[in-house]
Scaffold this motif. Structure first.
Motif, PDB file in Angstrom:
ATOM      1  N   TRP A   1      -8.631  -2.087  -1.781  1.00 56.77           N
ATOM      2  CA  TRP A   1      -8.068  -1.320  -0.673  1.00 56.77           C
ATOM      3  C   TRP A   1      -8.788   0.023  -0.536  1.00 56.77           C
ATOM      4  O   TRP A   1      -9.052   0.473   0.572  1.00 56.77           O
TER       5      TRP A   1
ATOM      6  N   LYS B   1       0.836  -1.206   0.000  1.00 57.37           N
ATOM      7  CA  LYS B   1       0.000   0.000   0.000  1.00 57.37           C
ATOM      8  C   LYS B   1       0.868   1.253   0.000  1.00 57.37           C
ATOM      9  O   LYS B   1       0.579   2.214  -0.718  1.00 57.37           O
TER      10      LYS B   1
ATOM     11  N   ILE C   1       0.890   4.115  -2.869  1.00 58.15           N
ATOM     12  CA  ILE C   1       0.663   5.545  -2.573  1.00 58.15           C
ATOM     13  C   ILE C   1       1.801   6.386  -3.143  1.00 58.15           C
ATOM     14  O   ILE C   1       1.561   7.431  -3.765  1.00 58.15           O
TER      15      ILE C   1
ATOM     16  N   PHE D   1      -6.149   4.410   3.608  1.00 59.23           N
ATOM     17  CA  PHE D   1      -5.679   4.349   2.221  1.00 59.23           C
ATOM     18  C   PHE D   1      -6.540   5.261   1.345  1.00 59.23           C
ATOM     19  O   PHE D   1      -6.015   6.046   0.553  1.00 59.23           O
TER      20      PHE D   1
END
Length: 126
Positions: free
Chosen positions: A40, A9, A13, A47
């Motif tokens: 997600w 994750k 990002i 997130f």
């Protein structure tokens, strides 16, 4: 969340930040499927908030480019801005609509505006 998922994750990002929020580009760079991204985004509030912040930064960037174009007297940018933000001053994009009924052109439309008579759930006190 597993440590491995957390790292993925975080990588995604970072990839989103570098690609100005373009999901397919970021997923390719991070080697993560688009379906994982959307899973997600749906299930992980933290997130989702980070992705939304990137989208906000992207919009700020695009707006800044629009204003640079306006400062450089780019006519299309000026027209675009006025059509979207200048409605109160008469800058609107007009459309002609041809209406038909049973393949015959409708030449007249009547609209009746009815004022509300009040909220039927309230009663007047005597």
């Amino acid at each position: 969340m597993s440590k491995k998922e957390h790292i993925k994750k975080k990588m995604l990002i970072e990839s989103l930040e570098n690609s100005l929020g373009i999901v397919s580009t970021a997923c390719t760079k991070a080697n993560i499927s688009r379906s994982s991204f959307y899973k997600w985004y749906k299930e992980d509030e933290e997130f989702r908030n980070k992705v939304n912040e990137i989208d906000s930064v992207k919009l700020d960037f695009v707006e800044s480019q629009l204003f640079k174009n306006i400062q450089n007297l780019k006519e299309k940018s000026i027209i675009f801005y006025l059509q979207h933000k200048g409605h109160k001053r008469g800058y609107i994009q007009k459309q002609n609509i041809n209406l038909t009924s049973n393949e015959e052109e409708i030449k007249k439309i009547e609209i009746e505006i009815i004022k509300p008579t009040g909220n039927s759930s309230t009663t007047e006190e005597s």
